[in-house]
Design a protein around this motif. Structure first.
Motif, PDB file in Angstrom:
ATOM      1  N   GLU A 120       1.240  -1.137   0.179  1.00 24.07           N
ATOM      2  CA  GLU A 120       0.324  -0.007   0.184  1.00 24.07           C
ATOM      3  C   GLU A 120       0.836   0.769  -0.033  1.00 24.07           C
ATOM      4  O   GLU A 120       0.494   2.294  -0.551  1.00 24.07           O
ATOM      5  CB  GLU A 120      -0.836  -0.626   0.888  1.00 24.07           C
ATOM      6  N   GLN A 140      -8.947  -3.804  -7.724  1.00 25.13           N
ATOM      7  CA  GLN A 140      -9.722  -2.922  -7.018  1.00 25.13           C
ATOM      8  C   GLN A 140      -9.174  -1.506  -5.794  1.00 25.13           C
ATOM      9  O   GLN A 140      -9.273  -0.483  -5.978  1.00 25.13           O
ATOM     10  CB  GLN A 140     -11.061  -3.209  -6.498  1.00 25.13           C
ATOM     11  N   LYS A 141      -8.660  -2.272  -4.355  1.00 24.97           N
ATOM     12  CA  LYS A 141      -7.990  -1.721  -3.121  1.00 24.97           C
ATOM     13  C   LYS A 141      -6.815  -0.708  -3.627  1.00 24.97           C
ATOM     14  O   LYS A 141      -6.898   0.041  -3.799  1.00 24.97           O
ATOM     15  CB  LYS A 141      -7.332  -2.871  -2.394  1.00 24.97           C
ATOM     16  N   ASP A 171      -8.227   1.984  -5.239  1.00 20.66           N
ATOM     17  CA  ASP A 171      -8.313   3.203  -5.145  1.00 20.66           C
ATOM     18  C   ASP A 171      -7.520   3.905  -4.285  1.00 20.66           C
ATOM     19  O   ASP A 171      -7.223   5.318  -4.086  1.00 20.66           O
ATOM     20  CB  ASP A 171      -9.624   2.248  -4.130  1.00 20.66           C
ATOM     21  N   ASP A 182     -10.397  -8.635  -4.680  1.00 18.54           N
ATOM     22  CA  ASP A 182     -10.931  -7.301  -4.879  1.00 18.54           C
ATOM     23  C   ASP A 182      -9.230  -6.589  -5.108  1.00 18.54           C
ATOM     24  O   ASP A 182      -9.269  -5.007  -4.716  1.00 18.54           O
ATOM     25  CB  ASP A 182     -10.870  -6.933  -3.742  1.00 18.54           C
ATOM     26  N   TYR A 183      -7.812  -6.798  -5.003  1.00 17.19           N
ATOM     27  CA  TYR A 183      -7.019  -6.266  -4.719  1.00 17.19           C
ATOM     28  C   TYR A 183      -6.446  -4.963  -5.907  1.00 17.19           C
ATOM     29  O   TYR A 183      -5.575  -4.044  -5.513  1.00 17.19           O
ATOM     30  CB  TYR A 183      -5.615  -6.848  -4.917  1.00 17.19           C
TER      31      TYR A 183
END
Length: 246
Positions: free
Chosen positions: A148, A176-177, A180, A173-174
């Protein structure tokens, strides 16, 4: 046994078939007695080198795979340990060197390959003409908190970002994360691209915006390219200008 008898090549075989290999990789495989690797990668070369001895291990058995390759070389065989793309980019070369002291007689030679970032960029156009960051979204060996931070800093610094391992069954969903996080510093209209199954049957590519990428379905065989603030679409291709005066 002398050093030249105990030889291990760590071979990057490129993104797909023989056409994506370097000549050095072709020569290393041709001159080897044994080929060791994850079964998905050995299957890519087995058709071109049917006379070799093949040894495979499943996913998550990387240490066993490297030890097996070293042990075979220590027996006097010429061995190629194959990796997808380049053996030094998320490949096995570093791990083999860490284990080398257990097999001091084995001479190791890394054979460069074409990593997916480069092969995929050629499919999309010219997205990597300027500085770029290459980040894997797999948190199997790297904590997500560190991934991150790298995503945020790369986006803030306006790097083009290439993402490896953007999704899996456990990490659906990585991407998408990641999008974001990048959207905190980049526009939703940032030009992006993706290439699936690079250099293999079923190759698919797409140019889209960062906003659209956020909801795109990808898999572990997809490489994702997120442009910087200068990246644009030219004749349907993803291009990042370097700044030459025209």
């Amino acid at each position: 046994m002398n050093e030249t008898q105990a030889r291990l090549y760590i071979v990057g075989i490129g993104p797909g078939g023989r056409d994506g290999m370097t000549l050095a990789a072709v020569q290393a495989l041709k001159g080897s007695d044994c080929i060791v690797g994850y079964h998905v990668y050995t299957e890519l070369v087995q058709g071109d080198y049917p006379d070799k001895e093949y040894y495979t291990t499943p996913m998550k058995k990387e240490v066993d795979r490297c030890r097996q390759a070293l042990a075979l070389a220590d027996q006097g065989k010429t061995v190629s340990l194959v990796c997808s793309g380049d053996a030094g980019v998320y490949g096995m070369s570093g791990l083999v060197y860490q284990l080398q002291e257990e097999y001091p007689r084995v001479h190791i030679q890394v054979v460069a390959g074409v990593t997916a970032a480069l092969a995929g960029a050629a499919v999309l156009g010219a997205p990597l003409i300027h500085d770029f960051a290459l980040i894997s979204l797999s948190d199997l060996l790297t904590p997500w908190e560190k991934i991150e931070k790298r995503l945020l800093l790369a986006a803030e610094a306006d790097f083009v970002i290439v993402l490896y391992n953007p999704s899996s069954k456990k990490r659906h969903d990585y991407l998408q994360k990641a999008c974001d996080l990048i959207l905190r510093h980049q526009s939703p209209d940032t030009v992006c691209g993706l290439v699936e199954q690079i250099g293999r049957e079923g190759e698919r590519s797409k140019v889209l915006t960062l906003k659209q990428l956020r909801d795109e379905q990808v898999n572990m065989f997809t490489t994702v390219f997120i442009g910087n603030s200068q990246t644009r679409v030219i004749e349907g291709r993803m291009v990042t200008p370097r700044g030459y005066e025209l």
